[in-house]
Scaffold this motif. Structure first.
Motif, PDB file in Angstrom:
ATOM      1  N   GLU A   1      12.931  70.360  29.981  1.00 54.27           N
ATOM      2  CA  GLU A   1      11.802  71.204  29.583  1.00 54.27           C
ATOM      3  C   GLU A   1      11.827  72.468  30.430  1.00 54.27           C
ATOM      4  N   VAL A   2      11.756  73.612  29.775  1.00 52.82           N
ATOM      5  CA  VAL A   2      11.781  74.888  30.477  1.00 52.82           C
ATOM      6  C   VAL A   2      10.339  75.301  30.789  1.00 52.82           C
ATOM      7  N   PRO A   3      10.007  75.437  32.068  1.00 54.39           N
ATOM      8  CA  PRO A   3       8.635  75.808  32.427  1.00 54.39           C
ATOM      9  C   PRO A   3       8.338  77.278  32.122  1.00 54.39           C
ATOM     10  N   LEU A   4       7.060  77.566  31.961  1.00 59.09           N
ATOM     11  CA  LEU A   4       6.570  78.935  31.806  1.00 59.09           C
ATOM     12  C   LEU A   4       6.132  79.438  33.172  1.00 59.09           C
ATOM     13  N   PHE A   5       6.285  80.735  33.382  1.00 59.22           N
ATOM     14  CA  PHE A   5       5.785  81.381  34.591  1.00 59.22           C
ATOM     15  C   PHE A   5       5.051  82.632  34.145  1.00 59.22           C
TER      16      PHE A   5
ATOM     17  N   ALA B   1      10.479  88.903  39.544  1.00 58.17           N
ATOM     18  CA  ALA B   1      11.250  87.979  40.401  1.00 58.17           C
ATOM     19  C   ALA B   1      10.328  87.045  41.169  1.00 58.17           C
ATOM     20  N   SER B   2       9.169  87.538  41.593  1.00 62.13           N
ATOM     21  CA  SER B   2       8.224  86.705  42.340  1.00 62.13           C
ATOM     22  C   SER B   2       7.646  85.576  41.497  1.00 62.13           C
ATOM     23  N   LEU B   3       7.673  85.740  40.196  1.00 63.22           N
ATOM     24  CA  LEU B   3       7.185  84.678  39.315  1.00 63.22           C
ATOM     25  C   LEU B   3       8.148  83.500  39.248  1.00 63.22           C
ATOM     26  N   ILE B   4       9.440  83.765  39.338  1.00 64.82           N
ATOM     27  CA  ILE B   4      10.429  82.710  39.095  1.00 64.82           C
ATOM     28  C   ILE B   4      11.148  82.227  40.350  1.00 64.82           C
ATOM     29  N   VAL B   5      11.401  83.100  41.300  1.00 62.89           N
ATOM     30  CA  VAL B   5      12.199  82.715  42.473  1.00 62.89           C
ATOM     31  C   VAL B   5      11.604  81.537  43.233  1.00 62.89           C
ATOM     32  N   PRO B   6      10.302  81.504  43.540  1.00 57.58           N
ATOM     33  CA  PRO B   6       9.779  80.372  44.322  1.00 57.58           C
ATOM     34  C   PRO B   6      10.012  79.009  43.663  1.00 57.58           C
ATOM     35  N   HIS B   7      10.059  78.957  42.351  1.00 59.22           N
ATOM     36  CA  HIS B   7      10.266  77.701  41.623  1.00 59.22           C
ATOM     37  C   HIS B   7      11.747  77.352  41.459  1.00 59.22           C
TER      38      HIS B   7
ATOM     39  N   ALA C   1      14.964  97.791  46.677  1.00 53.53           N
ATOM     40  CA  ALA C   1      13.634  97.817  47.289  1.00 53.53           C
ATOM     41  C   ALA C   1      12.815  96.608  46.839  1.00 53.53           C
ATOM     42  N   ALA C   2      12.932  96.253  45.564  1.00 53.47           N
ATOM     43  CA  ALA C   2      12.181  95.113  45.028  1.00 53.47           C
ATOM     44  C   ALA C   2      12.603  93.809  45.690  1.00 53.47           C
ATOM     45  N   PHE C   3      13.904  93.559  45.734  1.00 48.87           N
ATOM     46  CA  PHE C   3      14.367  92.294  46.294  1.00 48.87           C
ATOM     47  C   PHE C   3      14.167  92.237  47.808  1.00 48.87           C
ATOM     48  N   ALA C   4      14.281  93.362  48.490  1.00 48.45           N
ATOM     49  CA  ALA C   4      13.983  93.387  49.928  1.00 48.45           C
ATOM     50  C   ALA C   4      12.512  93.054  50.170  1.00 48.45           C
ATOM     51  N   ALA C   5      11.645  93.567  49.316  1.00 53.56           N
ATOM     52  CA  ALA C   5      10.202  93.349  49.472  1.00 53.56           C
ATOM     53  C   ALA C   5       9.810  91.880  49.318  1.00 53.56           C
ATOM     54  N   ILE C   6      10.618  91.111  48.571  1.00 54.16           N
ATOM     55  CA  ILE C   6      10.278  89.691  48.391  1.00 54.16           C
ATOM     56  C   ILE C   6      11.172  88.768  49.223  1.00 54.16           C
ATOM     57  N   GLY C   7      11.847  89.348  50.225  1.00 50.20           N
ATOM     58  CA  GLY C   7      12.549  88.527  51.208  1.00 50.20           C
ATOM     59  C   GLY C   7      14.038  88.324  51.017  1.00 50.20           C
TER      60      GLY C   7
END
Length: 188
Positions: free
Chosen positions: A7-11, A128-134, A157-163
């Motif tokens: 099952e593919v989750p929604l984010f 990216a912040s919606l999916i990366v943590p999961h 800049a985006a990916f650096a900002a989220i770690g």
């Protein structure tokens, strides 16, 4: 955590929804994959020579068919990225676990493709912040990698900002043996 191949989750947040890609997304995704200004930001490393440029509806539909078959084969999962304000897909996010013996063995690989109007640090970081943590749990990995070409300043800049941090390692293609550069990674 659930098996992503069952099952593919929604984010989602207030602006974006990530859901499993569907055939009906072809027309809106044609605006992404038929956009020559988006093309330089797509990660087609180790993809049998496909550069993800799909200038016709027929070619876009064939790509989605391949994505759906790849999911059934448990090769990767591709989510459609929906901008809730416009109600259409403005890109896709692909994820899979890399089974190799190189420096990126067992890493989750994120391919994030968005239309050129969304190739901005704020949009990329939000998506990216919606999916990366999961992703760590969904793909049984301790790190996620993504390609950020040197000229992709908004993406960097985006990916650096989220770690995420730039890696000195090369991804060795399982199909072509080529050493691909410009990968960034984030550990759990």
């Amino acid at each position: 955590m659930q098996n992503v191949y069952d099952e593919v989750p929604l984010f989602e947040d207030e602006r974006f929804l990530l859901r499993f890609v569907e055939k009906k997304d072809a027309e809106s995704l044609l605006n992404v994959y038929g956009d020559k200004n988006s093309l330089p930001f797509f990660n087609s490393d180790n993809c049998h020579g496909d550069n993800f440029y799909y200038p016709t509806l027929e070619r876009m539909e064939k790509a989605i068919d391949f994505w759906l078959e790849s999911y059934k084969s448990k090769w990767f999962v591709r989510w459609a990225v929906i901008d809730k304000d416009v109600g259409n897909a403005i890109g896709t996010a692909e994820l899979f676990r890399r089974e190799t013996d190189d420096d990126f063995a067992h890493a989750g690989v994120l391919r994030l493709d968005v239309g050129s109007g969304y190739e901005r640090a704020d949009s990329i970081a939000e998506i990216a912040s919606l999916i990366v943590p999961h992703s760590y749990g969904l793909f049984g990995t301790e790190r996620i990698i993504t390609k950020v070409p040197v000229y992709a300043v908004e993406r960097a800049a985006a990916f650096a900002a989220i770690g995420f941090e730039k890696s000195a390692s090369f991804l060795i293609g399982t199909q072509d043996g080529y050493a691909y550069k410009d990968y960034w990674e984030k550990k759990r």
